[in-house]
Write a protein that holds these residues in place. Structure first.
Motif, PDB file in Angstrom:
ATOM      1  N   ILE A 149      43.404  12.433  -0.592  1.00  0.00           N
ATOM      2  CA  ILE A 149      42.660  13.594  -1.083  1.00  0.00           C
ATOM      3  C   ILE A 149      41.838  13.133  -2.280  1.00  0.00           C
ATOM      4  O   ILE A 149      42.407  12.694  -3.290  1.00  0.00           O
ATOM      5  CB  ILE A 149      43.622  14.722  -1.497  1.00  0.00           C
ATOM      6  N   PRO A 150      40.510  13.207  -2.217  1.00  0.00           N
ATOM      7  CA  PRO A 150      39.689  12.725  -3.344  1.00  0.00           C
ATOM      8  C   PRO A 150      39.971  13.496  -4.630  1.00  0.00           C
ATOM      9  O   PRO A 150      40.197  14.707  -4.611  1.00  0.00           O
ATOM     10  CB  PRO A 150      38.254  12.974  -2.861  1.00  0.00           C
ATOM     11  N   VAL A 151      39.960  12.797  -5.752  1.00  0.00           N
ATOM     12  CA  VAL A 151      40.066  13.422  -7.071  1.00  0.00           C
ATOM     13  C   VAL A 151      38.663  13.828  -7.505  1.00  0.00           C
ATOM     14  O   VAL A 151      37.746  13.002  -7.511  1.00  0.00           O
ATOM     15  CB  VAL A 151      40.691  12.451  -8.099  1.00  0.00           C
ATOM     16  N   ASP A 152      38.483  15.095  -7.842  1.00  0.00           N
ATOM     17  CA  ASP A 152      37.154  15.598  -8.226  1.00  0.00           C
ATOM     18  C   ASP A 152      36.552  14.773  -9.358  1.00  0.00           C
ATOM     19  O   ASP A 152      37.199  14.521 -10.373  1.00  0.00           O
ATOM     20  CB  ASP A 152      37.242  17.060  -8.665  1.00  0.00           C
ATOM     21  N   GLY A 153      35.317  14.349  -9.144  1.00  0.00           N
ATOM     22  CA  GLY A 153      34.585  13.654 -10.190  1.00  0.00           C
ATOM     23  C   GLY A 153      34.917  12.187 -10.336  1.00  0.00           C
ATOM     24  O   GLY A 153      34.362  11.517 -11.203  1.00  0.00           O
ATOM     25  N   LYS A 154      35.823  11.665  -9.516  1.00  0.00           N
ATOM     26  CA  LYS A 154      36.203  10.255  -9.582  1.00  0.00           C
ATOM     27  C   LYS A 154      35.885   9.599  -8.247  1.00  0.00           C
ATOM     28  O   LYS A 154      36.391  10.005  -7.204  1.00  0.00           O
ATOM     29  CB  LYS A 154      37.701  10.115  -9.880  1.00  0.00           C
ATOM     30  N   ASP A 155      35.031   8.569  -8.290  1.00  0.00           N
ATOM     31  CA  ASP A 155      34.518   8.001  -7.044  1.00  0.00           C
ATOM     32  C   ASP A 155      35.550   7.190  -6.278  1.00  0.00           C
ATOM     33  O   ASP A 155      35.479   7.100  -5.061  1.00  0.00           O
ATOM     34  CB  ASP A 155      33.296   7.123  -7.330  1.00  0.00           C
ATOM     35  N   ASP A 156      36.523   6.580  -6.976  1.00  0.00           N
ATOM     36  CA  ASP A 156      37.471   5.722  -6.269  1.00  0.00           C
ATOM     37  C   ASP A 156      38.928   6.118  -6.555  1.00  0.00           C
ATOM     38  O   ASP A 156      39.839   5.315  -6.390  1.00  0.00           O
ATOM     39  CB  ASP A 156      37.249   4.247  -6.619  1.00  0.00           C
ATOM     40  N   GLU A 157      39.153   7.368  -6.984  1.00  0.00           N
ATOM     41  CA  GLU A 157      40.505   7.845  -7.257  1.00  0.00           C
ATOM     42  C   GLU A 157      40.900   8.903  -6.233  1.00  0.00           C
ATOM     43  O   GLU A 157      40.091   9.740  -5.825  1.00  0.00           O
ATOM     44  CB  GLU A 157      40.607   8.436  -8.668  1.00  0.00           C
ATOM     45  N   ILE A 199      41.479   3.070  -5.410  1.00  0.00           N
ATOM     46  CA  ILE A 199      41.113   2.073  -4.406  1.00  0.00           C
ATOM     47  C   ILE A 199      39.683   1.675  -4.719  1.00  0.00           C
ATOM     48  O   ILE A 199      38.713   2.303  -4.257  1.00  0.00           O
ATOM     49  CB  ILE A 199      41.239   2.627  -2.968  1.00  0.00           C
ATOM     50  N   PRO A 200      39.487   0.648  -5.577  1.00  0.00           N
ATOM     51  CA  PRO A 200      38.144   0.270  -6.034  1.00  0.00           C
ATOM     52  C   PRO A 200      37.201  -0.003  -4.868  1.00  0.00           C
ATOM     53  O   PRO A 200      37.563  -0.668  -3.887  1.00  0.00           O
ATOM     54  CB  PRO A 200      38.413  -1.005  -6.854  1.00  0.00           C
ATOM     55  N   GLY A 201      36.005   0.536  -4.983  1.00  0.00           N
ATOM     56  CA  GLY A 201      34.983   0.303  -3.962  1.00  0.00           C
ATOM     57  C   GLY A 201      35.044   1.278  -2.798  1.00  0.00           C
ATOM     58  O   GLY A 201      34.152   1.272  -1.959  1.00  0.00           O
ATOM     59  N   LEU A 202      36.069   2.130  -2.748  1.00  0.00           N
ATOM     60  CA  LEU A 202      36.180   3.102  -1.665  1.00  0.00           C
ATOM     61  C   LEU A 202      35.673   4.444  -2.160  1.00  0.00           C
ATOM     62  O   LEU A 202      36.371   5.163  -2.870  1.00  0.00           O
ATOM     63  CB  LEU A 202      37.639   3.227  -1.186  1.00  0.00           C
ATOM     64  N   SER A 203      34.443   4.772  -1.806  1.00  0.00           N
ATOM     65  CA  SER A 203      33.826   6.011  -2.269  1.00  0.00           C
ATOM     66  C   SER A 203      34.393   7.204  -1.508  1.00  0.00           C
ATOM     67  O   SER A 203      34.582   7.130  -0.293  1.00  0.00           O
ATOM     68  CB  SER A 203      32.312   5.943  -2.079  1.00  0.00           C
ATOM     69  N   SER A 204      34.610   8.296  -2.221  1.00  0.00           N
ATOM     70  CA  SER A 204      35.099   9.503  -1.572  1.00  0.00           C
ATOM     71  C   SER A 204      34.042  10.140  -0.673  1.00  0.00           C
ATOM     72  O   SER A 204      34.332  11.067   0.076  1.00  0.00           O
ATOM     73  CB  SER A 204      35.575  10.518  -2.614  1.00  0.00           C
ATOM     74  N   ASN A 205      32.798   9.668  -0.745  1.00  0.00           N
ATOM     75  CA  ASN A 205      31.741  10.171   0.126  1.00  0.00           C
ATOM     76  C   ASN A 205      31.783   9.517   1.504  1.00  0.00           C
ATOM     77  O   ASN A 205      31.023   9.879   2.371  1.00  0.00           O
ATOM     78  CB  ASN A 205      30.361   9.925  -0.504  1.00  0.00           C
TER      79      ASN A 205
END
Length: 205
Positions: A149-157, A199-205
């Motif tokens: 589940i993506p963390v709002d506002g964090k691209d790789d969290e 997970i560095p480099g893994l964009s939530s987009n």
């Protein structure tokens, strides 16, 4: 297996080998160790990465042995693996021997150990435990589902949610639309754990 779903029917475009981790179980003779972890869930998460839930079995709530030896959430990188689609797909073809020895010419996905679900120090922070008394704070035997589940506002969290159902172990069971009752001899709750991960480099987009 990897499929192209841009048209119908979907077309298989790749096939990879993942080697599951192993662990030693003192309940078995030495010739039956190490044991290969079972896996309950695999999720493709992008960037050629696959999240896998490998584990032992027969250990946890309502089991003869309450202490699990191996429960993980790990990552495999498919970019290092050979595409073997079509090479071992005929009847009787095998990528490994009966003893699990992989053929020498196959490059497998790279394995990264990620989360040890059985980490006693982390479990204790939430009054949970692996092994010991069989109570509501003991981890269930089989962990079988997970999602990011993506963390709002964090691209790789992300929040990593891992879940275990109760396999219908209840003393108040119903079946056939409530006409019949069953008693499994114990009451076990479904359980869930949530981890805050990067997970560095893994964009939530």
């Amino acid at each position: 297996m990897k499929y192209d779903v841009s048209s119908s029917p979907a077309k298989a475009v790749a096939e990879y080998v993942l080697e599951l981790p192993t662990y030693n179980d003192p309940a078995y003779d030495s010739d039956k160790n190490p044991r290969v972890a079972a896996q309950s869930e695999m999720r493709y998460i992008g960037n050629n990465l696959v999240l896998v839930l490998p584990r032992d079995d027969g250990r946890g709530r309502n089991a003869a042995n309450t202490e699990s030896l191996f429960r993980h959430v790990d990552i495999w990188d498919l970019s290092t693996a050979d595409n073997i689609l079509g090479d071992y797909d005929d009847e009787g073809d095998k990528v490994a021997s009966k003893k699990g020895n992989l053929k020498d010419d196959i490059n497998v996905a790279k394995h990264y150990s990620f989360i040890d679900v059985n980490d006693s120090d982390e479990l204790a922070k939430f009054n949970l435990h692996n092994g010991g008394d069989d109570n509501s704070r003991l981890l269930n035997e089989k962990w079988e589902g997970m999602t990011l589940i993506p963390v709002d506002g964090k691209d790789d969290e992300y929040y990593l949610l891992v879940v275990s159902d109760n396999d219908f172990v209840t003393t108040k069971g119903k079946q056939d639309f409530g006409k019949l009752s069953f008693d499994a001899g114990a009451d076990i709750d479904s359980q869930s754990l949530i981890f805050h991960v990067r997970i560095p480099g893994l964009s939530s987009n």
